[in-house]
Design a protein around this motif. Structure first.
Motif, PDB file in Angstrom:
ATOM      1  N   ASP A   1       0.799  -1.221   0.000  1.00  0.00           N
ATOM      2  CA  ASP A   1       0.000   0.000   0.000  1.00  0.00           C
ATOM      3  C   ASP A   1       0.837   1.280   0.000  1.00  0.00           C
ATOM      4  O   ASP A   1       1.958   1.306   0.507  1.00  0.00           O
ATOM      5  CB  ASP A   1      -0.879   0.038   1.258  1.00  0.00           C
ATOM      6  CG  ASP A   1      -1.974  -1.009   1.236  1.00  0.00           C
ATOM      7  OD1 ASP A   1      -2.121  -1.713   0.225  1.00  0.00           O
ATOM      8  OD2 ASP A   1      -2.687  -1.124   2.254  1.00  0.00           O
ATOM      9  N   ASP A   2       0.206   2.330  -0.497  1.00  0.00           N
ATOM     10  CA  ASP A   2       0.583   3.744  -0.309  1.00  0.00           C
ATOM     11  C   ASP A   2       1.593   4.317  -1.319  1.00  0.00           C
ATOM     12  O   ASP A   2       1.711   5.537  -1.406  1.00  0.00           O
ATOM     13  CB  ASP A   2       1.086   4.035   1.117  1.00  0.00           C
ATOM     14  CG  ASP A   2      -0.015   3.817   2.169  1.00  0.00           C
ATOM     15  OD1 ASP A   2      -1.168   3.551   1.778  1.00  0.00           O
ATOM     16  OD2 ASP A   2       0.303   3.905   3.373  1.00  0.00           O
TER      17      ASP A   2
ATOM     18  N   HIS B   1      -6.500   3.025  -3.817  1.00  0.00           N
ATOM     19  CA  HIS B   1      -6.385   3.070  -2.357  1.00  0.00           C
ATOM     20  C   HIS B   1      -7.004   4.378  -1.839  1.00  0.00           C
ATOM     21  O   HIS B   1      -6.646   4.872  -0.787  1.00  0.00           O
ATOM     22  CB  HIS B   1      -4.898   2.964  -1.972  1.00  0.00           C
ATOM     23  CG  HIS B   1      -4.644   2.638  -0.541  1.00  0.00           C
ATOM     24  ND1 HIS B   1      -5.344   1.679   0.160  1.00  0.00           N
ATOM     25  CD2 HIS B   1      -3.731   3.140   0.342  1.00  0.00           C
ATOM     26  CE1 HIS B   1      -4.889   1.616   1.400  1.00  0.00           C
ATOM     27  NE2 HIS B   1      -3.914   2.496   1.546  1.00  0.00           N
TER      28      HIS B   1
ATOM     29  N   HIS C   1      -6.482   8.833   0.690  1.00  0.00           N
ATOM     30  CA  HIS C   1      -6.426   7.928   1.843  1.00  0.00           C
ATOM     31  C   HIS C   1      -7.525   8.203   2.869  1.00  0.00           C
ATOM     32  O   HIS C   1      -7.351   7.966   4.068  1.00  0.00           O
ATOM     33  CB  HIS C   1      -5.041   7.965   2.509  1.00  0.00           C
ATOM     34  CG  HIS C   1      -4.607   6.656   3.124  1.00  0.00           C
ATOM     35  ND1 HIS C   1      -5.098   6.169   4.316  1.00  0.00           N
ATOM     36  CD2 HIS C   1      -3.735   5.720   2.699  1.00  0.00           C
ATOM     37  CE1 HIS C   1      -4.526   5.015   4.600  1.00  0.00           C
ATOM     38  NE2 HIS C   1      -3.700   4.709   3.628  1.00  0.00           N
TER      39      HIS C   1
HETATM   40 ZN   LIG Z   1      -2.694   3.006   3.190  1.00  0.00          ZN
END
Ligand SMILES: [Zn+2]
Length: 269
Positions: A20-21, A78, A82
Motif C-alpha cells: 500500500d501507499d 487506495h 487515503h
Molecule cells: Zn494506506
C-alpha cells in the motif's frame, strides 16, 4: 470429476503480494520482486504522488515514475488521498473511488478494478458502493492465516502481513495440498524502517521462488480474473464437455490431472 483446485499455468498453488501507499521504497520492492519473478499489486493514492509530509518524512513516488516502475505488476486503488471510507457520505465514497480509478487509469492505460481499504475500515455499505464503482476486489488488513479463496473478493482478507510471512511461506511451499493461495500484504516503509527489513524480504522472495514449479505468481486482479473465468466454465452434467467462454486460458483438474481449456475453446474430456 472436474475440480478447480488449480491456478494459472496449471500450478497447484498461488502467491500474491499486496503493498500500500506507493512510497519511494516501492522502487526497491519492485526490484526484489522482479529478481525472483514475483508479482505484486500496488495500492496507490492518486492525489498523493510526489508528496512528502514533514510528520513522517516518507516520500511518495512522483507521478511520472508510476507507469514504468509498476510495469508487469498491478496498479490498484487506495482512495485519492487515503480517506477512511466509512467516514464519508455514500456519494463522496463513490465519487472518490471513481476519481481515483480515473486518475490511475490515465497513468496506466488499463481499467483499474482493484483496491485496498484505506486505514482498513469498511462495512456492508462500503462493499456495495465499491461494487457499483466497478471495483472487483478490495483487500482488508485482517490477516486471517487462510490459504483459501475469499467468500467475497470485496472483503479479501490477506493470509498474513509480510513480517510474519517467512515461516508461513516455508510451511506453504512444502504442503502437499493444491488449490492453496498465500496472500501477503504490507507497506514499503515498514520494510525500510522496521525490524523485518530488506534482507528478510529478499529471503522470503527467494524461498518462494525456489518452488516456482508449483506456484503461480500473480497479481491480485489476475487471481480474480482467473477464478471468475474458472467458475464461469460451462460443464456438462456428465463432466465430459467443457466450454471456456472467457478470453483467458483456464486450468482445471480432471481426476486429479491438470487440463488447460484455452480461451473460447470447447474440450471433450
Ligand atoms: Zn494506506
Amino acid at each position: 470429476m472436474i475440480s478447480f483446485d488449480i491456478f494459472g499455468d496449471g500450478k497447484k498453488k498461488c502467491v500474491t503480494m499486496s503493498f500500500d501507499d506507493g512510497h519511494v521504497y516501492d522502487r526497491k520492492l519492485v526490484e526484489v520482486f522482479n529478481k525472483y519473478g514475483i508479482k505484486g499489486t500496488f495500492h496507490l493514492n492518486s492525489k498523493q504522488f510526489g508528496n512528502k509530509p514533514v510528520s513522517t518524512g516518507r516520500a511518495r513516488l512522483p507521478k511520472d515514475e508510476v507507469k514504468e516502475l509498476y510495469k508487469g505488476h498491478e496498479i490498484s486503488c487506495h482512495g485519492t488521498v487515503h480517506y477512511t471510507l466509512t467516514h464519508l457520505p455514500l456519494q463522496n465514497m463513490a465519487f472518490d473511488t471513481l476519481e481515483d480509478r480515473r486518475n490511475l487509469e490515465e497513468i496506466c492505460g488499463y481499467a483499474v478494478r482493484g483496491m485496498s481499504y484505506p486505514n482498513g475500515d469498511y462495512d456492508s455499505r462500503t462493499i456495495e458502493v465499491l461494487r457499483a464503482c466497478g471495483i472487483e476486489y478490495c483487500r482488508t488488513i485482517k490477516s486471517n492465516g487462510s490459504v483459501w479463496l475469499p467468500d467475497d473478493f470485496l472483503e479479501w482478507h490477506p493470509t498474513c502481513h509480510y513480517s510474519k510471512a517467512l515461516d508461513i511461506a516455508k510451511n506453504f511451499i512444502v504442503h502437499k495440498g493444491s488449490g492453496r493461495m498465500l496472500y501477503i500484504w504490507g507497506h514499503g516503509f515498514e520494510i525500510e524502517e522496521g525490524k523485518y527489513d530488506w534482507d528478510y524480504v529478499e529471503e522470503l522472495c527467494k524461498t518462494l521462488a525456489e518452488y516456482k514449479e508449483d506456484i503461480w505468481f500473480a497479481t491480485n486482479i489476475e487471481i480474480v480474473d482467473f477464478v471468475n473465468a474458472q467458475r464461469n466454465l460451462k460443464i456438462t452434467v456428465d463432466n465430459k464437455t467443457v466450454y471456456n467462454p472467457s478470453a483467458i486460458d483456464v486450468w482445471v483438474r480432471v481426476d486429479g490431472e491438470p487440463l488447460c481449456i484455452k480461451a473460447g475453446e470447447t474440450v471433450h474430456v
